[in-house]
Scaffold this motif. Structure first.
Motif, short mmCIF file in Angstrom:
data_model
loop_
_atom_site.label_atom_id
_atom_site.label_comp_id
_atom_site.label_asym_id
_atom_site.label_seq_id
_atom_site.Cartn_x
_atom_site.Cartn_y
_atom_site.Cartn_z
N GLN A 1 64.53 5.92 71.65
CA GLN A 1 63.34 5.31 72.27
C GLN A 1 63.75 4.07 73.06
O GLN A 1 63.22 3.81 74.14
N THR B 1 61.83 -1.42 68.78
CA THR B 1 62.61 -0.23 68.38
C THR B 1 63.60 -0.55 67.25
O THR B 1 64.24 0.35 66.73
N LEU C 1 56.55 7.71 66.54
CA LEU C 1 57.91 8.15 66.22
C LEU C 1 58.20 7.92 64.74
O LEU C 1 58.87 8.73 64.09
N ARG D 1 59.39 10.66 62.13
CA ARG D 1 60.61 10.49 61.32
C ARG D 1 60.29 10.55 59.82
O ARG D 1 61.13 10.92 59.01
N PHE E 1 65.30 2.79 66.40
CA PHE E 1 64.90 3.98 67.18
C PHE E 1 65.67 3.93 68.50
O PHE E 1 65.12 3.58 69.55
N LEU F 1 61.12 15.63 64.16
CA LEU F 1 61.06 14.98 65.47
C LEU F 1 60.88 15.95 66.63
O LEU F 1 60.69 15.54 67.77
#
Ligand code: SF4
Ligand code: SF4
Length: 372
Positions: free
Chosen positions: A30, A55, A130, A134, A27, A176
């Motif tokens: 992020q 992440t 997240l 996703r 990620f 997203l």
């Protein structure tokens, strides 16, 4: 090899509201955001959670091939009104410490994976919301919360749980983007009582009431006491004002009997007077972010909420607590609360306790008296 539809069926059988699948790509966005705002998230690392490491799923679990996201609904049944005005809903039926229900259901799902030759991990530092976006299970609100596209009438009363596994499953189509309607003029941002929402999907966690109630350092600064209102543990304001949540809030739900049974233990008077034994047996198993070492913070929050209620009936309780507490952060807030309720009785009490108090508490009493 187990099929995806069998996993979906198992997730529903375990009581989850939805299930999704996504890749284990890092990620990166992020990560950049966390690096840029390290100061705002420093408190999380004090809790032993390395959000930046989280992440990259492969850094946590080198064999990772898919993230499975299980969607927990934490607001399926109605909570007593006497509780939801003081406590965030996501904490009211949180039994992670009781090791039953939610944690048991995650365990059951992981046991099913294991029985089918799949190894898994549930890393708390992975960006769970997240991952859910996703996986295409919903999208974000400007209040930083995740809104399901399937359950709770597409509201935010959900807790995505990311399970990283060592098998490949086809991923969902990411969603997203933010899902807020144009006609909502940022109700969450505009009305956040402490100004913690500093922009769309941008929060200063250290100004958020949730953070302040369980991690705030020292006595709550004067400027935040009134804005924090009645919240004792957590805050649902930005979810309550959100029009995206209105359909679920309007639904008639059956009463959550388990939580209704706890309501008596969570009365403000009892929380203000509680000792460690009471806290550890009745409060901590449900709301565990603070240990008994932080019981002072509970009492300080309760005193502030009583003050903000402006209910003179609390004055004897506040005075009794003043006589039986030694922590100056609690004493200072008790004095503030008596002053906030106001009236001649409050003023007389403050004048009475002034000489016997130490310097910090005296400062609070003088401040309270100055505001009459
Ligand atoms: S939870 Fe409360 S304090 Fe935190 S961002 Fe939402 S409205 Fe603001
Ligand atoms: S209050 Fe409005 S801007 Fe905020 S999350 Fe809800 S819809 Fe979006």
């Amino acid at each position: 090899m187990i099929r995806k539809d069998e996993l979906i069926e198992k997730a529903y059988a375990c009581g989850f509201g939805d299930i999704g699948f996504t890749t284990v790509e890092p990620f990166d966005f992020q990560k950049a955001l966390l690096q840029e705002r390290q100061e705002a998230y420093e408190w999380v690392s004090k809790w032993g959670l390395d959000l930046i490491a989280g992440t990259d799923p492969k850094q946590i679990f080198p064999m990772a091939k898919t993230i499975i996201v299980l969607m927990e609904i934490y607001f399926k049944e109605a909570f007593p009104q006497s509780m939801e005005k003081y406590f965030g809903r996501c904490y009211l039926d949180d039994d992670r410490m009781a090791k039953d229900r939610l944690s048991q259901r995650v365990k059951t799902f992981r046991a099913f994976l294991r029985d089918n030759g799949i190894d898994s991990k549930v890393p708390f530092n992975l960006p769970h919301r997240l991952a859910a976006a996703r996986a295409g299970m919903g999208n974000f609100g400007k209040n930083c919360l995740f809104y399901s596209n399937k359950v709770v009438r597409q509201g935010s009363w959900v807790l995505p749980i990311a399970v990283v596994v060592d098998h490949e499953f086809s991923p969902g189509v990411p969603t997203l983007e933010m899902g807020c309607p144009d006609w909502c003029k940022n109700a969450c941002i505009v009305t956040c009582p402490t100004g913690a929402l500093i922009g769309p999907r941008k929060i200063d966690p250290t100004r958020c009431i949730s953070y302040l109630t369980y991690f705030g350092n020292g006595i709550t600064p004067v400027a935040l006491r009134e804005p924090m209102g009645l919240w004792v543990y957590g805050c649902d304001h930005c979810q309550n004002v959100c029009p995206r949540n209105a359909p679920w809030l309007a639904k008639e739900l059956p009463l959550n009997l388990k939580v209704a049974g706890m309501a008596d233990d969570f009365q403000l008077n009892k929380l203000l007077q509680m000792d460690n034994a009471y806290f550890n047996s009745r409060i901590w198993p449900h709301m565990f972010y603070m240990s008994d070492k932080d019981i002072w913070r509970w009492k300080m929050n309760v005193a502030r909420a009583m003050g903000n209620s402006r209910d003179p009936e609390y004055i004897p309780e506040l005075l009794a607590a003043f006589r039986s507490n030694y922590d100056e952060r609690v004493l200072g807030m008790l004095a503030w609360a008596i002053g906030r309720i106001g009236g001649s009785k409050a003023k007389a009490i403050l004048n009475d306790i002034l000489p016997e108090s130490n310097a910090l508490v005296q400062k609070e009493i003088v401040f309270a008296l100055d505001n009459f």
